[in-house]
Design an enzyme around this catalytic site. Structure first.
Site, PDB file in Angstrom:
ATOM      1  N   GLY A   1      11.700  42.769  57.440  1.00 24.46           N
ATOM      2  CA  GLY A   1      11.554  44.078  58.084  1.00 24.46           C
ATOM      3  C   GLY A   1      10.202  44.199  58.764  1.00 24.46           C
ATOM      4  O   GLY A   1      10.095  44.644  59.917  1.00 24.46           O
ATOM      5  N   ASP A   2       9.171  43.791  58.060  1.00 24.36           N
ATOM      6  CA  ASP A   2       7.815  43.802  58.624  1.00 24.36           C
ATOM      7  C   ASP A   2       7.705  42.866  59.830  1.00 24.36           C
ATOM      8  O   ASP A   2       7.109  43.216  60.848  1.00 24.36           O
ATOM      9  CB  ASP A   2       6.792  43.350  57.567  1.00 24.36           C
ATOM     10  CG  ASP A   2       6.389  44.476  56.624  1.00 24.36           C
ATOM     11  OD1 ASP A   2       6.378  45.643  57.052  1.00 24.36           O
ATOM     12  OD2 ASP A   2       6.075  44.182  55.458  1.00 24.36           O
TER      13      ASP A   2
END
Lengths: 397, 397
Positions: free
Chosen positions: A168-169
């Protein structure tokens, strides 16, 4: 060493931990001048994250190479004034605070635009800068969970599973980099700035592309299907003598070649497996039949025999194999040794975007906390040594 | 509707299936003029991939919106000549053929550079355009396997697991977009072109960031650890009454708040869980103690009670929930309805990069095969209607 494609682009990097610093790192690797601005005394939270080399965080060192490091307290009047001077001379500001934080400091995009109408303001947050959940904290696992990725990763009947890296990051950082660069193109042409608002959740949703289309077009909810894919078979992992191996036959021609290598012509003539659509449908019957063959051979034997005839196949590399792979590590230079003033020789992850001429490169190690305060505040901002010393004393720097 | 940040940038998109088309889509959504160039009669392979809406591929329609569609046979002399005319007027060419394919056609970067020294040439492939494995076919699953991602995704003792979406392709497409945009910035400033070479494997390796640093800094091989993370605990999925729920306490303060909501002060004073490092070490003992509480409540109850005090928590959304979520679908416009001439009303995935002014938007549906042949070949290339008709007849278009 070339100067890089982004030579001359000035970036103020207020970001911490992963998504934002990854964006700043990509820009710096491509030649932008990136000022990493950290809180005095403490610095980026990730300076405290392991693993450590001689007390220096490998987490931080990897994501902040090529940046110039300064400390600045944005909560002081003097600190704000210095930041504003920097914004006047910059092309890009990036931050990954909780939405509203910069506005509370009087340093949000609308404030900075008045100071420098051409400023490109990139921000990464869990849920984005508007919408009902925008004030929720959004960490990587929440992006993976809320965005739907975990629900489609893992095994039938098993638990929803997160991707092994902070995907996600990473996706948020990549999206922010794209937005910032598109805005820089527009800024060069028109002089106008832009706010670029990227959320981890939106970035995960975008990555689902085809998976979401299955639901939108047919109403079927895509679920966890292990290592196979919705659209092709045999395109999966299979048991070998010494572990699992990948075989990827995306079409009839490759499937025919596979049956020839396996010396099992009956699998080619079998009506259950006559077309790709039928193989997808009857995958549960086909898999064990392929494993009768693959489990009699080692991973290397399967890969070599299939690659020899052009059938895509590969081992499932563990990290130690990735780092030592002659293609990945040597030819593609995905691991690069750097001399850090405290950690000494450390190996960082190289750039994955390869340019013919102005290469993305690791030019300098990550800064120690405030390492470039005197240099930057004297030459870039124009403060005297006396003022810099005073500001260090007062906790502004 | 704004024209987008990349208004005026001309892209020739020769790509097929996912990684390349995703790059072209992002550029088109941000306002570039993207000519999708497909093989006559057949088109992009993904036109044959389900799911279908009125016979049109939702896979294709999602990844090719906003593009102008033309057909062109690059194996004919006339087709090559037309392509070369287009290259003279373009800023960017993108392709995702097997390395060497464009060179064999006499249309590799070195050839195109002679025609247009400012051309930016972006390519995505499994293993990249150089290195010992460059001629191997590289599909998504091979990128995920070779790059190390599968070895760190999944559960202890279980099988290496792929990420539920074609993440290797998505990461490759994002990397190519970044490289192309950085090269466009340089082209505007200097007039020089650039080749941008992105591989799925390198892109996956870059995404592993911290995971790889664990091995490089300490020699420990990171393995599958389910939904928890290496650096923080409790930051994981937990059993609720009606499924799994995410709780993410990255620091002591959040852990304290969690124990207060659970009304279990003994978990705060317990020496085994006194610091984040100890909680990571003793995660196997802490997890069931938290689940004593969480399993007595529904997912919604856990999320609401934790968010109320500021502890990050979320459900694990299935795709149907993602598509209906008021924040994701409505406020962030991550799903957009489009009218397609054959499929009718279809819902596509929106843009995840949100701009303040010149928004990325879905302006037109994906083209039918060769839909814009007359328009593009007349107005952009300057051919007469008679020649276009002749070329269609001869299979050049």
């Amino acid at each position: 060493m070339s100067k890089g494609l982004l030579d001359g682009i000035v970036v103020l990097d207020l970001t911490r931990v992963l998504a934002g610093p990854y964006c700043g790192m990509l820009l710096a690797d491509m030649g932008a001048t990136v000022y990493k601005i950290e809180q005095p005394k403490k610095g980026d939270d990730s300076r405290a994250f392991g693993p450590f080399v001689n007390g220096e965080s490998a987490y931080y060192m990897n994501l902040n190479r090529n940046k110039l490091g300064v400390t600045l307290n944005l909560k002081t009047a003097e600190g704000k004034a210095v930041f504003i001077e920097m914004v006047k001379k910059a092309d890009v500001v990036i931050e990954n605070y909780r939405p509203g934080t910069m506005e509370k400091l009087g340093l949000g995009y609308e404030d900075l635009k008045k100071i420098n109408p051409g400023i490109v303001y990139g921000c990464v947050s869990g849920f984005g800068h508007y919408g009902p959940y925008s004030q929720r904290a959004g960490y990587d696992i929440i992006g993976q969970a809320m965005g739907g990725l975990m629900s489609t990763t893992g095994w039938p009947g098993g638990a929803p599973t997160r991707t092994g890296t902070a995907m996600g990051d990473v996706l948020g950082g990549l999206g922010c980099t794209i937005g910032v660069l598109a805005a820089v193109v527009n800024k060069i042409k028109t002089g106008e700035g832009q706010k670029v608002d990227v959320s981890l959740v939106d970035s995960v949703v975008s990555s689902l592309e085809i998976i979401t289309q299955i639901y939108l077009a047919t109403g079927r909810i895509p679920e966890k299907i292990g290592n196979r894919y919705e659209s092709a078979y045999p395109y999966d992992s299979f048991k070998a003598k010494d572990g699992d191996v990948i075989i990827a036959c995306g079409n009839d021609k490759l499937y025919k070649l596979l049956t020839e290598v396996m010396e099992q012509p009956e699998l080619l003539s079998d009506e259950r497996f006559a077309t790709n659509a039928l193989r997808v449908k009857n995958h549960a019957e086909l898999k064990p039949l392929i494993e009768v063959w693959s489990s009699q051979h080692t991973i290397d034997e399967v890969v070599e025999s299939l690659l020899a005839v052009g059938v895509p196949s590969s081992p499932i590399n563990t990290i130690d194999r990735v780092v030592k792979d002659p293609h990945i590590a040597v030819a593609r230079e995905m691991f690069v040794e750097v001399e850090h003033p405290i950690a000494g020789k450390t190996t960082l992850t190289g750039d994955h975007i390869k340019f013919s001429d102005k290469k993305a490169e690791i030019r300098t190690p990550a800064p120690t906390l405030g390492q470039h305060n005197f240099d930057v505040y004297e030459k870039f901002v124009g403060l005297s040594e006396a003022v810099i010393n005073e500001y260090i004393e007062k906790g502004v720097f």
